[in-house]
Design a protein around this motif. Structure first.
Motif, PDB file in Angstrom:
ATOM      1  N   GLY A  36       0.785  -1.225   0.000  1.00 54.96           N
ATOM      2  CA  GLY A  36       0.000   0.000   0.000  1.00 54.96           C
ATOM      3  C   GLY A  36       0.818   1.276   0.000  1.00 54.96           C
ATOM      4  O   GLY A  36       0.255   2.373   0.080  1.00 54.96           O
ATOM      5  N   ARG A  39      -0.190   3.895  -3.680  1.00 58.09           N
ATOM      6  CA  ARG A  39      -1.640   3.814  -3.586  1.00 58.09           C
ATOM      7  C   ARG A  39      -2.299   3.617  -4.949  1.00 58.09           C
ATOM      8  O   ARG A  39      -1.741   4.024  -5.976  1.00 58.09           O
ATOM      9  N   GLY A  84      -3.512  -1.631  -7.424  1.00 58.89           N
ATOM     10  CA  GLY A  84      -3.364  -1.993  -6.021  1.00 58.89           C
ATOM     11  C   GLY A  84      -3.922  -3.377  -5.735  1.00 58.89           C
ATOM     12  O   GLY A  84      -4.306  -4.128  -6.632  1.00 58.89           O
ATOM     13  N   VAL A 228      -1.502  -1.559   5.199  1.00 61.51           N
ATOM     14  CA  VAL A 228      -2.135  -0.461   4.479  1.00 61.51           C
ATOM     15  C   VAL A 228      -2.445   0.693   5.418  1.00 61.51           C
ATOM     16  O   VAL A 228      -2.263   1.860   5.078  1.00 61.51           O
TER      17      VAL A 228
END
Length: 237
Positions: A36, A39, A84, A228
């Motif tokens: 993460g 992004r 992602g 994340v």
């Protein structure tokens, strides 16, 4: 003047292979995406990546193509953007792996005189990595262990699909193993799985593999949520 076959062979032997620059780029970008740190929606600009990694645009382009194959980035009209790894993606990946790996083990166990040397060697590397507390080396050996059953299954297309998604699982596994303070229980699970496969007990092997994949899935969801949250500056739950 033309080069004879013998001269060409001697000349080729003197050429040193170029380093796998594209592999270095793709491995690094994959980890940043999975954790993460990059992004969804991030624009991956070839020129910028080329400067960052100090490579030409060729390896960068190769890396982006590989990541697109894995479903982590996508090409749009204005360039390549990060997709992602969302929770839905993790669910899909584990459903796919369950289908592939259960069948690979069944195919492997239905054969005769199956050679488990590759799985044994992977277990040895896992044990060494566990002793050294090296989660990255452990993750690589872990996937080598599982890959051994695809190879032993004799099913080329089944193995080819697994190899396509193995890099994504490698990145995911590195994330989960990094949070494990003790890798020994995971090692023991693999030792027991191979023992049961060798014994020819297919129902028990399938049950152990299902439990193993379920546990890996749960650990990945927990670790991914924490990674994340940290990457986004939130407070982990």
């Amino acid at each position: 003047m033309s080069i004879t076959d013998g001269q060409w062979g001697r000349a080729a032997l003197g050429v040193r292979p170029a380093p796998a620059l594209g592999q270095h780029v793709v491995d690094h970008l994959r980890r940043l995406i999975i954790t993460g740190e990059l992004r969804p929606g991030t624009h991956l600009v070839e020129a910028q990546l080329s400067r960052t990694f100090d490579v030409s645009r060729g390896p960068v382009r190769d890396a982006l193509r590989q990541l697109e194959t894995e479903g982590l980035v996508e090409s749009r009209r204005r360039g390549v953007f990060v997709i992602g790894l969302a929770l839905d993606d993790i669910e899909e990946l584990y459903v796919l792996r369950r289908l592939l790996e259960l069948e690979a083990v069944r195919q492997c166990m239905s054969g005769t005189d199956v050679d488990h040397a590759a799985a044994d060697a992977a277990l040895d590397r896992m044990a060494a990595a566990a002793r050294a507390q090296d989660p990255a080396a452990f993750a690589t050996a872990d996937l080598d262990f599982h890959s051994a059953f695809y190879a032993a299954s004799g099913h080329r297309r089944l193995e080819a699909i697994w190899q396509q998604y193995r890099p994504t699982f490698a990145g995911m596994l590195t994330v989960t193993n990094a949070e494990d303070h003790d890798l020994a229980p995971t090692l023991e699970d693999h030792v027991e799985l191979l023992r049961v496969i060798r014994a020819g007990d297919q129902p028990q092997a399938v049950a152990l593999l299902e439990a193993h994949l379920d546990g890996s899935h749960r650990r990945m969801l927990t670790a991914y949520s924490r990674f994340v949250a940290t990457a986004h500056g939130d407070t982990p739950a």
